[in-house]
Write a protein that holds these residues in place. Sequence first.
Motif, PDB file in Angstrom:
ATOM      1  N   GLY A 197       0.763  -1.241   0.000  1.00 49.66           N
ATOM      2  CA  GLY A 197       0.000   0.000   0.000  1.00 49.66           C
ATOM      3  C   GLY A 197       0.792   1.287   0.000  1.00 49.66           C
ATOM      4  N   PHE A 198       2.137   1.221  -0.091  1.00 44.51           N
ATOM      5  CA  PHE A 198       2.935   2.450  -0.060  1.00 44.51           C
ATOM      6  C   PHE A 198       2.641   3.338  -1.274  1.00 44.51           C
ATOM      7  N   ASP A 199       2.557   2.724  -2.450  1.00 42.04           N
ATOM      8  CA  ASP A 199       2.290   3.478  -3.674  1.00 42.04           C
ATOM      9  C   ASP A 199       0.943   4.192  -3.583  1.00 42.04           C
ATOM     10  N   ALA A 200      -0.087   3.461  -3.167  1.00 43.60           N
ATOM     11  CA  ALA A 200      -1.420   4.055  -3.064  1.00 43.60           C
ATOM     12  C   ALA A 200      -1.463   5.135  -1.990  1.00 43.60           C
ATOM     13  N   ALA A 201      -0.710   4.956  -0.905  1.00 46.73           N
ATOM     14  CA  ALA A 201      -0.700   5.952   0.168  1.00 46.73           C
ATOM     15  C   ALA A 201      -0.091   7.267  -0.301  1.00 46.73           C
ATOM     16  N   SER A 202       0.978   7.191  -1.098  1.00 44.12           N
ATOM     17  CA  SER A 202       1.570   8.415  -1.646  1.00 44.12           C
ATOM     18  C   SER A 202       0.570   9.147  -2.526  1.00 44.12           C
ATOM     19  N   LYS A 203      -0.141   8.393  -3.349  1.00 49.48           N
ATOM     20  CA  LYS A 203      -1.133   9.005  -4.230  1.00 49.48           C
ATOM     21  C   LYS A 203      -2.291   9.596  -3.436  1.00 49.48           C
ATOM     22  N   ALA A 204      -2.692   8.903  -2.368  1.00 52.46           N
ATOM     23  CA  ALA A 204      -3.776   9.418  -1.527  1.00 52.46           C
ATOM     24  C   ALA A 204      -3.378  10.745  -0.881  1.00 52.46           C
ATOM     25  N   ALA A 205      -2.119  10.857  -0.468  1.00 53.67           N
ATOM     26  CA  ALA A 205      -1.648  12.108   0.135  1.00 53.67           C
ATOM     27  C   ALA A 205      -1.739  13.261  -0.861  1.00 53.67           C
ATOM     28  N   ILE A 206      -1.368  13.005  -2.113  1.00 54.23           N
ATOM     29  CA  ILE A 206      -1.440  14.043  -3.149  1.00 54.23           C
ATOM     30  C   ILE A 206      -2.893  14.423  -3.419  1.00 54.23           C
ATOM     31  N   LEU A 207      -3.761  13.431  -3.539  1.00 51.91           N
ATOM     32  CA  LEU A 207      -5.180  13.697  -3.797  1.00 51.91           C
ATOM     33  C   LEU A 207      -5.800  14.520  -2.675  1.00 51.91           C
ATOM     34  N   ALA A 208      -5.515  14.149  -1.428  1.00 44.36           N
ATOM     35  CA  ALA A 208      -6.083  14.867  -0.286  1.00 44.36           C
ATOM     36  C   ALA A 208      -5.563  16.302  -0.225  1.00 44.36           C
ATOM     37  N   LEU A 210      -4.665  18.251  -2.687  1.00 37.65           N
ATOM     38  CA  LEU A 210      -5.334  19.066  -3.699  1.00 37.65           C
ATOM     39  C   LEU A 210      -6.818  19.256  -3.397  1.00 37.65           C
ATOM     40  N   ALA A 211      -7.474  18.183  -2.979  1.00 39.55           N
ATOM     41  CA  ALA A 211      -8.920  18.238  -2.770  1.00 39.55           C
ATOM     42  C   ALA A 211      -9.306  19.130  -1.605  1.00 39.55           C
ATOM     43  N   PHE A 212      -8.492  19.123  -0.547  1.00 40.79           N
ATOM     44  CA  PHE A 212      -8.884  19.801   0.682  1.00 40.79           C
ATOM     45  C   PHE A 212      -8.026  21.023   1.016  1.00 40.79           C
ATOM     46  N   HIS A 213      -7.184  21.457   0.053  1.00 42.18           N
ATOM     47  CA  HIS A 213      -6.372  22.665   0.239  1.00 42.18           C
ATOM     48  C   HIS A 213      -5.594  22.606   1.559  1.00 42.18           C
ATOM     49  N   THR A 214      -4.956  21.461   1.761  1.00 40.05           N
ATOM     50  CA  THR A 214      -4.257  21.178   3.012  1.00 40.05           C
ATOM     51  C   THR A 214      -3.009  20.368   2.704  1.00 40.05           C
ATOM     52  N   ARG A 215      -1.934  20.640   3.399  1.00 38.96           N
ATOM     53  CA  ARG A 215      -0.730  19.838   3.204  1.00 38.96           C
ATOM     54  C   ARG A 215      -0.887  18.486   3.898  1.00 38.96           C
ATOM     55  N   LEU A 247      -8.614   0.340  -1.683  1.00 38.35           N
ATOM     56  CA  LEU A 247      -9.145   1.679  -1.905  1.00 38.35           C
ATOM     57  C   LEU A 247      -8.290   2.746  -1.236  1.00 38.35           C
ATOM     58  N   ALA A 248      -8.155   3.864  -1.922  1.00 37.24           N
ATOM     59  CA  ALA A 248      -7.616   5.079  -1.319  1.00 37.24           C
ATOM     60  C   ALA A 248      -8.810   5.979  -1.040  1.00 37.24           C
ATOM     61  N   ILE A 249      -8.963   6.386   0.220  1.00 39.70           N
ATOM     62  CA  ILE A 249     -10.141   7.156   0.635  1.00 39.70           C
ATOM     63  C   ILE A 249      -9.678   8.433   1.333  1.00 39.70           C
ATOM     64  N   CYS A 250     -10.108   9.559   0.806  1.00 40.91           N
ATOM     65  CA  CYS A 250      -9.788  10.864   1.378  1.00 40.91           C
ATOM     66  C   CYS A 250     -11.113  11.579   1.626  1.00 40.91           C
ATOM     67  N   GLU A 251     -11.366  12.005   2.854  1.00 42.54           N
ATOM     68  CA  GLU A 251     -12.651  12.628   3.133  1.00 42.54           C
ATOM     69  C   GLU A 251     -12.546  13.711   4.198  1.00 42.54           C
ATOM     70  N   VAL A 264      -7.504  10.314   5.800  1.00 42.57           N
ATOM     71  CA  VAL A 264      -6.929   9.758   4.578  1.00 42.57           C
ATOM     72  C   VAL A 264      -6.444   8.341   4.889  1.00 42.57           C
ATOM     73  N   ARG A 265      -6.904   7.374   4.114  1.00 39.93           N
ATOM     74  CA  ARG A 265      -6.574   5.979   4.421  1.00 39.93           C
ATOM     75  C   ARG A 265      -6.500   5.144   3.154  1.00 39.93           C
ATOM     76  N   VAL A 266      -5.716   4.080   3.232  1.00 40.90           N
ATOM     77  CA  VAL A 266      -5.590   3.102   2.155  1.00 40.90           C
ATOM     78  C   VAL A 266      -5.712   1.724   2.790  1.00 40.90           C
ATOM     79  N   HIS A 267      -6.645   0.934   2.314  1.00 43.45           N
ATOM     80  CA  HIS A 267      -6.827  -0.415   2.866  1.00 43.45           C
ATOM     81  C   HIS A 267      -7.749  -1.224   1.956  1.00 43.45           C
ATOM     82  N   PRO A 268      -7.710  -2.561   2.072  1.00 38.79           N
ATOM     83  CA  PRO A 268      -8.677  -3.375   1.332  1.00 38.79           C
ATOM     84  C   PRO A 268     -10.071  -3.167   1.925  1.00 38.79           C
TER      85      PRO A 268
END
Length: 430
Positions: A197-208, A210-215, A247-251, A264-268
Amino acid sequence: MKPIRVALLGCGTVGTEVVRLLTDQAEDLTQRIGAPVELVGIAVRRPNKHREVPEHLLTTDAEALVKSDDVDVVVEVIGGIDPTRGLLLEALRGGKSVVTANKALLAEHGPDLFEAADASGADLYFEAAVAGAIPLLRPLRESLAGDRITRVMGIVNGTTNFILSAMDATGAGYGETLEEASRLGYAEADPTADVDGFDAASKAAILASLAFHTRVTASDVYREGIRSVSAADIAAAKGLGRTVKLLAICERVVSPSGQESVAVRVHPAMIPRTHPLASVNGAFNAVFVEADAAGEMMFYGQGAGGAPTASAVVGDLVAVARNMVASGHGPRESAYAALTAQPMGNTPTRYHISLDVADKPGVLSQVAAVFAEHDVSIAAVRQEGRIEDASLVIVTHAATDAALRSTVDKIGGLPVVRDVVSVMRVEGEE
């Protein structure tokens, strides 16, 4: 027309395709941009391994290439953190715009890169860092800039999606399916970054971010891989009309007091087969975005591979070059919201729990009492008896992840429970 001079760092699978696109589409790119694009150098480790590239372009001195006055834009497809971070900071501080596909670097050191770009007025584009050729980051960064995004959920890793799709289709176990994925070229020799899940976690961090205007960095992302997903889990999901996806989930999460944070989470997770993400199979990616005004949107397509990723890289290069021709620049970092990252334990989730229990009266009442004790509501129960023991499957309503974990831990200690066979989160259902 003064040419836009480009330095390319890396010439592997993606880099080779970038060179091909720049060569094959040179005339069209000139018309689209308003100036020709000139490739002035390619930094590689072993020049003799790149016979398909003009020899005069190759160099092993990436630092000298980045510092060269003959370079306007640096395109990076090396990957990794070091020495890439130093090279891109050098380029940005020198006023050179950067196009990168490096999700790990952005997830770890994105703020440093943005600050360097802001200080010099250079552009930083990175569409290829998430979901390959799928136009996803630019809509988040630009098209939806006037909306309030509430949730981003999707499949952002092709390797794990191929494995889980194959397990669902064939009934095979994780180990043998991973071997098949490696044989077919869908999994790396060392698949750790993907399957853990490292690859998906990096992508989730980028998505979050941008989506939430937060580092949001990779360390803010809760991460579980797919190694523990068994054929029995897949079969149980099928029996309930579900399938399993990583799934990568950012909310956005709002506390009872009205305080906003990001989770922000990544898990089956099990999702209903009626959910659009359930039909995303093989190495494809798909991401759902939910916004207040725009509603639900889904982005779908090839999430990896040399040509698809190169398409996104060259698309970013065109955007940067157009900005240069117009004497302008692209969007800057938007991190004004500065929301805090919510710990996974405080995040509302749902669980699917499979238990081996003694086949005798009173078992369900004992198990249900533990759920009630931890204030976790049961949504559905299925029990199948055998000669000496039974299978008990429970699906919960949403509760904090910490409460669910505590519930499972205590259930595992009940005398009537022989084994906690599997625990998996459930998504995509109200």
